[in-house]
Design a protein around this motif. Structure first.
Motif, PDB file in Angstrom:
ATOM      1  N   ARG A  44     -13.158   9.119  39.552  1.00 23.93           N
ATOM      2  CA  ARG A  44     -12.255   8.527  38.553  1.00 23.93           C
ATOM      3  C   ARG A  44     -10.932   9.276  38.440  1.00 23.93           C
ATOM      4  O   ARG A  44     -10.179   9.062  37.505  1.00 23.93           O
ATOM      5  N   GLU A  45     -10.645  10.172  39.379  1.00 20.98           N
ATOM      6  CA  GLU A  45      -9.433  10.981  39.246  1.00 20.98           C
ATOM      7  C   GLU A  45      -8.175  10.128  39.436  1.00 20.98           C
ATOM      8  O   GLU A  45      -8.158   9.189  40.233  1.00 20.98           O
ATOM      9  N   ALA A  46      -7.131  10.474  38.697  1.00 18.48           N
ATOM     10  CA  ALA A  46      -5.862   9.749  38.778  1.00 18.48           C
ATOM     11  C   ALA A  46      -5.101  10.175  40.023  1.00 18.48           C
ATOM     12  O   ALA A  46      -5.309  11.263  40.563  1.00 18.48           O
ATOM     13  N   PHE A  63      -8.093   9.719  51.395  1.00 18.79           N
ATOM     14  CA  PHE A  63      -9.062   8.628  51.482  1.00 18.79           C
ATOM     15  C   PHE A  63      -9.166   7.873  50.156  1.00 18.79           C
ATOM     16  O   PHE A  63      -9.133   6.649  50.119  1.00 18.79           O
ATOM     17  N   ARG A  64      -9.280   8.625  49.060  1.00 19.56           N
ATOM     18  CA  ARG A  64      -9.475   7.999  47.746  1.00 19.56           C
ATOM     19  C   ARG A  64      -8.282   7.142  47.339  1.00 19.56           C
ATOM     20  O   ARG A  64      -8.431   6.061  46.778  1.00 19.56           O
ATOM     21  N   HIS A  65      -7.073   7.644  47.610  1.00 15.90           N
ATOM     22  CA  HIS A  65      -5.877   6.949  47.148  1.00 15.90           C
ATOM     23  C   HIS A  65      -5.170   6.173  48.261  1.00 15.90           C
ATOM     24  O   HIS A  65      -4.072   5.666  48.060  1.00 15.90           O
ATOM     25  N   ARG A  66      -5.825   6.115  49.430  1.00 18.96           N
ATOM     26  CA  ARG A  66      -5.293   5.362  50.567  1.00 18.96           C
ATOM     27  C   ARG A  66      -3.851   5.749  50.855  1.00 18.96           C
ATOM     28  O   ARG A  66      -2.942   4.897  50.921  1.00 18.96           O
ATOM     29  N   GLU A  67      -3.659   7.046  51.036  1.00 15.26           N
ATOM     30  CA  GLU A  67      -2.321   7.584  51.240  1.00 15.26           C
ATOM     31  C   GLU A  67      -2.417   8.774  52.191  1.00 15.26           C
ATOM     32  O   GLU A  67      -3.197   9.693  51.966  1.00 15.26           O
ATOM     33  N   ASN A  68      -1.637   8.744  53.246  1.00 16.35           N
ATOM     34  CA  ASN A  68      -1.658   9.805  54.242  1.00 16.35           C
ATOM     35  C   ASN A  68      -0.831  10.993  53.741  1.00 16.35           C
ATOM     36  O   ASN A  68       0.396  11.000  53.852  1.00 16.35           O
ATOM     37  N   LEU A  69      -1.508  11.998  53.193  1.00 20.05           N
ATOM     38  CA  LEU A  69      -0.797  13.134  52.610  1.00 20.05           C
ATOM     39  C   LEU A  69      -0.217  14.065  53.664  1.00 20.05           C
ATOM     40  O   LEU A  69       0.759  14.767  53.401  1.00 20.05           O
ATOM     41  N   GLY A 120       8.195  13.748  53.556  1.00 19.64           N
ATOM     42  CA  GLY A 120       8.639  14.037  52.196  1.00 19.64           C
ATOM     43  C   GLY A 120       8.469  12.877  51.241  1.00 19.64           C
ATOM     44  O   GLY A 120       8.744  13.000  50.053  1.00 19.64           O
ATOM     45  N   ARG A 121       7.999  11.728  51.747  1.00 20.04           N
ATOM     46  CA  ARG A 121       7.923  10.515  50.930  1.00 20.04           C
ATOM     47  C   ARG A 121       6.483  10.132  50.616  1.00 20.04           C
ATOM     48  O   ARG A 121       5.589  10.330  51.436  1.00 20.04           O
ATOM     49  N   LYS A 122       6.297   9.568  49.433  1.00 18.86           N
ATOM     50  CA  LYS A 122       5.001   9.037  49.025  1.00 18.86           C
ATOM     51  C   LYS A 122       5.206   7.666  48.389  1.00 18.86           C
ATOM     52  O   LYS A 122       6.327   7.311  48.007  1.00 18.86           O
ATOM     53  N   ARG A 123       4.120   6.934  48.267  1.00 14.77           N
ATOM     54  CA  ARG A 123       4.173   5.615  47.630  1.00 14.77           C
ATOM     55  C   ARG A 123       4.562   5.768  46.166  1.00 14.77           C
ATOM     56  O   ARG A 123       4.113   6.691  45.486  1.00 14.77           O
ATOM     57  N   ARG A 124       5.388   4.871  45.682  1.00 14.07           N
ATOM     58  CA  ARG A 124       5.843   4.951  44.295  1.00 14.07           C
ATOM     59  C   ARG A 124       4.679   4.884  43.315  1.00 14.07           C
ATOM     60  O   ARG A 124       3.639   4.294  43.611  1.00 14.07           O
ATOM     61  N   ALA A 125       4.877   5.466  42.148  1.00 10.34           N
ATOM     62  CA  ALA A 125       3.820   5.477  41.128  1.00 10.34           C
ATOM     63  C   ALA A 125       3.594   4.076  40.580  1.00 10.34           C
ATOM     64  O   ALA A 125       4.547   3.330  40.325  1.00 10.34           O
ATOM     65  N   LYS A 126       2.316   3.736  40.413  1.00 11.34           N
ATOM     66  CA  LYS A 126       1.962   2.514  39.732  1.00 11.34           C
ATOM     67  C   LYS A 126       1.596   2.865  38.283  1.00 11.34           C
ATOM     68  O   LYS A 126       1.653   4.034  37.883  1.00 11.34           O
TER      69      LYS A 126
END
Length: 199
Positions: A105-107, A175-181, A188-194
């Motif tokens: 359940r982590e944000a 894996f949890r947030h479907r984002e390649n860290l 330097g870029r990440k998906r914008r905050a929802k």
């Protein structure tokens, strides 16, 4: 004649045609990214040369120490997501985040999450201890002193354990947030905050 109303499909198609950069945000600046990968290189070099090339091992350790010193300065004077004030949290927050991780359940955090922030501190402390004890081993006063050698070995192996935990944490969060860290630390870029994310 009034323009026809846009359907959900047309809205989706328009969104797909937007530049990819509109869906991302710059998080890690060039200094943070350069520090991260230079530190990776210095750690790997020091570890691989610990029994084969004393000079290279020493210089890799000095480089790691210098990088940590630079990061401490940048953690105060750097860009918003680079600052310690942005990602360091108290023990209760870190434990709460770890508990949420166990239940899935982590944000999602745009910068370092509380566990990641704690890992940054742990890694900096371990690298500092490893570099300091390694340097002491080269001085006249502490050369050949058993407790210094033991402390250096303990710090180095503890650092390796932290690095492995860090890699596991990055893999889990990706894996949890479907984002390649890993890619985020390159670009330097990440998906914008929802709405549910922590900016």
């Amino acid at each position: 004649m009034p323009k026809p109303a846009r359907t959900d499909r047309s809205i989706s198609a328009a969104a797909d045609r937007q530049p990819a950069s509109e869906g991302v945000v710059r998080v890690w600046d060039r200094v943070v990214r350069s520090f991260h990968w230079a530190l990776v290189l210095s750690f790997v070099t020091a570890w691989l040369t610990s029994h084969s090339s004393e000079d290279i091992h020493h210089w890799a350790g000095y480089a790691a120490g210098a990088l940590v010193a630079m990061r401490l300065v940048w953690g105060v004077l750097g860009t918003p997501y680079a600052r310690f004030s942005q990602f360091l949290h108290g023990p209760a927050t870190v434990l709460g985040y770890l508990s949420a991780m166990l239940s899935g359940r982590e944000a999602r955090y745009i910068g370092h999450n509380p566990a990641g922030g704690a890992m940054v501190v742990a890694l900096i402390a371990a690298i500092s201890a490893t570099a300091l004890t390694g340097w002491l081993m080269t001085t006249d006063s502490y050369f050949g002193v058993a407790w210094v050698e033991t402390a250096h070995g303990f710090a180095a192996h503890g650092l390796l354990l932290l690095v492995l935990l860090h890699i596991c944490g990055v893999a889990l969060a990706s894996f949890r947030h479907r984002e390649n860290l890993v890619r985020a630390m390159i670009t330097g870029r990440k998906r914008r905050a929802k709405q549910a994310d922590v900016p």
